[in-house]
Design a protein around this motif. Structure first.
Motif, PDB file in Angstrom:
ATOM      1  N   ILE A 151      10.521  15.304  29.883  1.00  0.00           N
ATOM      2  CA  ILE A 151      11.177  15.405  31.190  1.00  0.00           C
ATOM      3  C   ILE A 151      11.599  16.850  31.433  1.00  0.00           C
ATOM      4  CG2 ILE A 151      12.989  14.446  32.658  1.00  0.00           C
ATOM      5  CD1 ILE A 151      13.219  12.160  30.512  1.00  0.00           C
ATOM      6  N   ARG A 152      11.224  17.353  32.629  1.00  0.00           N
ATOM      7  CA  ARG A 152      11.547  18.728  32.997  1.00  0.00           C
ATOM      8  C   ARG A 152      11.965  18.793  34.474  1.00  0.00           C
ATOM      9  NH1 ARG A 152      10.793  18.627  28.203  1.00  0.00           N
ATOM     10  NH2 ARG A 152       9.583  20.070  26.945  1.00  0.00           N
ATOM     11  N   ARG A 153      12.685  19.876  34.827  1.00  0.00           N
ATOM     12  CA  ARG A 153      13.063  20.092  36.237  1.00  0.00           C
ATOM     13  C   ARG A 153      11.906  20.695  37.046  1.00  0.00           C
ATOM     14  NH1 ARG A 153      17.854  18.288  36.832  1.00  0.00           N
ATOM     15  NH2 ARG A 153      19.502  18.661  35.337  1.00  0.00           N
ATOM     16  N   SER A 154      10.935  21.269  36.334  1.00  0.00           N
ATOM     17  CA  SER A 154       9.748  21.818  36.987  1.00  0.00           C
ATOM     18  C   SER A 154       8.521  21.339  36.213  1.00  0.00           C
ATOM     19  CB  SER A 154       9.799  23.351  37.015  1.00  0.00           C
ATOM     20  OG  SER A 154       9.502  23.869  35.733  1.00  0.00           O
ATOM     21  N   LEU A 155       7.363  21.755  36.655  1.00  0.00           N
ATOM     22  CA  LEU A 155       6.124  21.357  35.988  1.00  0.00           C
ATOM     23  C   LEU A 155       5.777  22.251  34.791  1.00  0.00           C
ATOM     24  CD1 LEU A 155       3.969  20.412  39.102  1.00  0.00           C
ATOM     25  CD2 LEU A 155       5.019  18.882  37.432  1.00  0.00           C
ATOM     26  N   ASP A 156       6.740  23.032  34.346  1.00  0.00           N
ATOM     27  CA  ASP A 156       6.549  23.907  33.191  1.00  0.00           C
ATOM     28  C   ASP A 156       6.977  23.161  31.928  1.00  0.00           C
ATOM     29  OD1 ASP A 156       6.439  25.867  31.264  1.00  0.00           O
ATOM     30  OD2 ASP A 156       7.846  27.221  32.272  1.00  0.00           O
ATOM     31  N   ILE A 157       6.016  22.821  31.089  1.00  0.00           N
ATOM     32  CA  ILE A 157       6.305  22.067  29.869  1.00  0.00           C
ATOM     33  C   ILE A 157       7.170  22.859  28.892  1.00  0.00           C
ATOM     34  CG2 ILE A 157       4.242  22.753  28.555  1.00  0.00           C
ATOM     35  CD1 ILE A 157       4.063  19.720  27.698  1.00  0.00           C
ATOM     36  N   TYR A 158       7.189  24.201  29.030  1.00  0.00           N
ATOM     37  CA  TYR A 158       7.961  25.053  28.122  1.00  0.00           C
ATOM     38  C   TYR A 158       9.402  25.250  28.590  1.00  0.00           C
ATOM     39  CZ  TYR A 158       3.337  25.679  26.301  1.00  0.00           C
ATOM     40  OH  TYR A 158       2.089  25.429  25.781  1.00  0.00           O
ATOM     41  N   GLU A 159       9.733  24.711  29.747  1.00  0.00           N
ATOM     42  CA  GLU A 159      11.096  24.760  30.255  1.00  0.00           C
ATOM     43  C   GLU A 159      11.994  23.902  29.365  1.00  0.00           C
ATOM     44  OE1 GLU A 159      12.507  22.397  33.879  1.00  0.00           O
ATOM     45  OE2 GLU A 159      12.093  24.386  34.704  1.00  0.00           O
ATOM     46  N   LYS A 160      13.308  24.155  29.450  1.00  0.00           N
ATOM     47  CA  LYS A 160      14.263  23.377  28.653  1.00  0.00           C
ATOM     48  C   LYS A 160      14.126  21.884  28.953  1.00  0.00           C
ATOM     49  CE  LYS A 160      19.115  22.965  27.574  1.00  0.00           C
ATOM     50  NZ  LYS A 160      20.382  22.780  28.175  1.00  0.00           N
ATOM     51  N   GLU A 161      14.169  21.094  27.883  1.00  0.00           N
ATOM     52  CA  GLU A 161      14.027  19.642  28.003  1.00  0.00           C
ATOM     53  C   GLU A 161      15.271  19.017  28.640  1.00  0.00           C
ATOM     54  OE1 GLU A 161      12.992  15.805  25.171  1.00  0.00           O
ATOM     55  OE2 GLU A 161      13.222  17.782  24.281  1.00  0.00           O
ATOM     56  N   ILE A 162      15.042  17.996  29.454  1.00  0.00           N
ATOM     57  CA  ILE A 162      16.117  17.215  30.051  1.00  0.00           C
ATOM     58  C   ILE A 162      16.167  15.881  29.316  1.00  0.00           C
ATOM     59  CG2 ILE A 162      16.910  16.042  32.140  1.00  0.00           C
ATOM     60  CD1 ILE A 162      15.433  18.173  33.728  1.00  0.00           C
ATOM     61  N   GLN A 163      17.330  15.423  28.981  1.00  0.00           N
ATOM     62  CA  GLN A 163      17.469  14.138  28.277  1.00  0.00           C
ATOM     63  C   GLN A 163      17.229  12.990  29.244  1.00  0.00           C
ATOM     64  OE1 GLN A 163      17.678  14.004  24.950  1.00  0.00           O
ATOM     65  NE2 GLN A 163      17.541  16.226  25.126  1.00  0.00           N
ATOM     66  N   SER A 164      16.638  11.942  28.737  1.00  0.00           N
ATOM     67  CA  SER A 164      16.346  10.739  29.523  1.00  0.00           C
ATOM     68  C   SER A 164      17.640  10.121  30.010  1.00  0.00           C
ATOM     69  CB  SER A 164      15.563   9.745  28.656  1.00  0.00           C
ATOM     70  OG  SER A 164      15.316   8.584  29.366  1.00  0.00           O
TER      71      SER A 164
END
Length: 166
Positions: A152-165
């Motif tokens: 889960i991310r705030r953008s489509l960048d997989i390397y962005e900081k992970e968001i918890q479910s």
């Protein structure tokens, strides 16, 4: 003719005489004798169920995919391609097809996107390796197919900081 391109069962089988059948059985292991090429009721029912399932899943995802969300659930492009082939019934151009059409994919698998510690593998590209879907579509895939893990991310960048479910 490739079996997957045959319009009906009469194009997939060849009637042979009893002598030819017995000769073939002497070279190869004997198989069952087909007295009819008509599909059985169970097979026809299964085929109709798969056709209805394809339509239902495609409509559900199309309707839910347009919903805006604040986060993206990233999913393997490979799995999405398998799912699209199923709902669109895209039989392979070569090799063996199946009379039922393309069968549903297995569990959603994002493991190919992550290393052993659960971090994104290096050099992953959007569209080539992964795609983004909203929570409603992700929840539908999880309910229908299972699998994961959720990325889960705030953008489509997989390397962005992970968001918890949630």
């Amino acid at each position: 003719m490739q079996p997957s391109t045959a319009k009906d069962s009469s194009q997939r089988v060849l009637a042979v005489t009893k002598d030819v059948w017995e000769k073939l059985c002497s070279y190869y292991r004997p198989g069952p004798v087909l007295s009819s090429t008509a599909a059985c009721k169970q097979c026809l029912k299964r085929k109709r169920e798969l056709e209805q399932r394809r339509l239902h899943e495609q409509e559900k995802v199309q309707n839910d995919d347009s919903k805006k969300d604040t986060v993206w659930y990233l999913i393997s492009t490979h799995w999405v391609t398998q799912w699209k082939n199923f709902v669109q019934n895209n039989q392979p151009k070569t090799g063996r097809g199946t009379w039922l059409g393309v069968l549903p994919p297995g569990e959603v698998s994002n493991k190919t996107l992550l290393d052993d510690e659960g971090r994104p593998r290096k050099n992953l590209k959007i569209a080539l390796h992964y795609r983004g879907i909203n929570k409603k579509v992700w929840d539908f895939f999880m309910e229908t197919y299972g699998g994961g893990p959720a990325i889960i991310r705030r953008s489509l960048d997989i390397y962005e900081k992970e968001i918890q479910s949630k």
